[in-house]
Motif scaffolding. Structure first.
Motif, short mmCIF file in Angstrom:
data_model
loop_
_atom_site.label_atom_id
_atom_site.label_comp_id
_atom_site.label_asym_id
_atom_site.label_seq_id
_atom_site.Cartn_x
_atom_site.Cartn_y
_atom_site.Cartn_z
N SER A 172 1.86 4.26 5.04
CA SER A 172 0.69 3.38 5.03
C SER A 172 0.60 2.64 6.35
CB SER A 172 0.77 2.37 3.87
OG SER A 172 1.85 1.47 4.07
N SER A 206 0.81 -1.21 0.00
CA SER A 206 0.00 0.00 0.00
C SER A 206 0.84 1.26 0.00
CB SER A 206 -0.95 0.01 1.21
OG SER A 206 -0.27 -0.33 2.39
N ASN A 226 0.14 14.08 -2.23
CA ASN A 226 -0.79 13.33 -3.06
C ASN A 226 -0.45 13.44 -4.54
OD1 ASN A 226 -3.21 11.85 -3.69
ND2 ASN A 226 -4.17 13.80 -4.22
N ASN A 237 0.61 4.25 -2.62
CA ASN A 237 0.42 5.65 -2.21
C ASN A 237 1.45 6.58 -2.85
OD1 ASN A 237 -1.74 4.96 -0.59
ND2 ASN A 237 -0.55 4.89 1.30
N LYS A 240 0.58 6.59 -7.08
CA LYS A 240 -0.74 6.59 -7.72
C LYS A 240 -1.15 7.95 -8.28
CE LYS A 240 -3.36 7.36 -3.43
NZ LYS A 240 -4.42 6.83 -2.54
N ALA A 269 5.66 8.87 1.29
CA ALA A 269 4.33 8.30 1.51
C ALA A 269 4.39 7.39 2.73
CB ALA A 269 3.86 7.52 0.28
N ASN A 300 0.31 11.81 3.50
CA ASN A 300 -0.11 11.42 2.16
C ASN A 300 -0.85 12.54 1.44
OD1 ASN A 300 1.03 8.87 2.34
ND2 ASN A 300 -0.81 7.97 3.22
N GLU A 323 -2.31 10.26 7.43
CA GLU A 323 -3.11 10.75 6.31
C GLU A 323 -2.67 12.15 5.86
OE1 GLU A 323 -5.31 7.48 8.21
OE2 GLU A 323 -4.26 9.25 8.97
#
Length: 258
Positions: free
Chosen positions: A178, A76, A210, A80, A83, A176, A206, A203
């Motif tokens: 996770s 993950s 983003n 992150n 993506k 990032a 991230n 969060e």
């Protein structure tokens, strides 16, 4: 450090984005081997993985048999990092007739099918990229990943994720995180006892990166401690991963060996 952010591949380039799948049994490890373009060089700009429960899959990536890009982080966190971004500033290169190996370990109770897609540049694009950097009097940046993973107990505070610095100075550009316990994990970061990130929720880290790069890059010196801490305010233990895109810091008058 000079970095091209608006590079366009030449028209001769091939649209080649290989992908493979493998089934990973509970508690087992499986391998995916990808050869790039076989007899030609291939530059990886994005690693796009997916599975039903990416927090339960630990991934390591080994390039050309001897160089680990990263080891033992959650699938993950790779998802992150890549993506929502165009891709790495500069690609990792699979030399002709070499390959990249992904080691996938399933820590969950159910089997999973994992698919990984590579997005990158063929030899035409790599040649144009190199020429573009030569025109501005710079070397092609050399990407490196900083990474770490740890189990953070419920109520655990400032647990070190075990991130190791490199043997060269690197400039941090993106990061990032996770966890399998969303909403419960905070993180903070120090470089050689200097705080570079106050405590924020995973969060928020991230969200900051983003689809963007860092506002002000910072340097992690050669073998200098880069401490990434995680705290768990939830009622269950948490698995937490960290992954960072950085580049070898080029000093004036110094050009690294190819």
């Amino acid at each position: 450090m000079k970095i091209l952010s608006n590079f366009l591949p030449p028209k001769e380039s091939s649209a080649y984005n290989p992908a493979k799948s493998v089934e990973v049994q509970p508690g087992a490890t499986a391998h995916l081997t990808m050869n790039g373009m076989g007899g030609e060089r291939y530059g990886i700009r994005k690693i796009l993985p997916f599975s039903a429960n990416m927090n339960a899959i630990l991934i390591s990536a080994r390039l050309n048999e001897d160089l680990y890009l990263f080891r033992g982080v959650q699938l993950s966190v790779v998802h992150n990092l890549f993506k929502s971004i165009d891709g790495l500033f500069a690609p990792f290169i699979i030399q002709k007739n070499n390959h990249i190996v992904f080691e996938l370990t399933n820590t969950g109770a159910a089997k999973q099918t994992v698919n990984i897609q590579l997005v990158g540049y063929d030899q035409f694009a790599l040649s144009k990229l190199s020429a573009a950097y030569q025109q501005i009097g710079a070397s092609v940046p050399v990407p490196r990943f900083l990474y770490g993973h740890s189990t953070v107990p419920a109520g655990g505070l400032n647990i070190d994720l075990g991130v190791k610095s490199k043997s060269v100075d690197v400039q941090v550009r993106r990061m990032a995180m996770s966890s399998n316990q969303p909403g419960a994990i905070t993180a903070s970061m120090k470089v050689y006892n200097t705080t570079v990130r106050d405590e924020v929720f995973l969060e928020q880290v991230n969200d900051e990166f983003n689809d963007k790069y860092i506002n002000v890059p910072f340097v992690v010196g050669s073998n200098v401690p880069f401490d990434v801490y995680a705290s768990n305010y939830g009622a269950q233990p948490a698995e937490v991963s960290f992954l960072c895109e950085s580049y070898v810091q080029i000093r004036t008058g110094f050009i690294p060996a190819e």
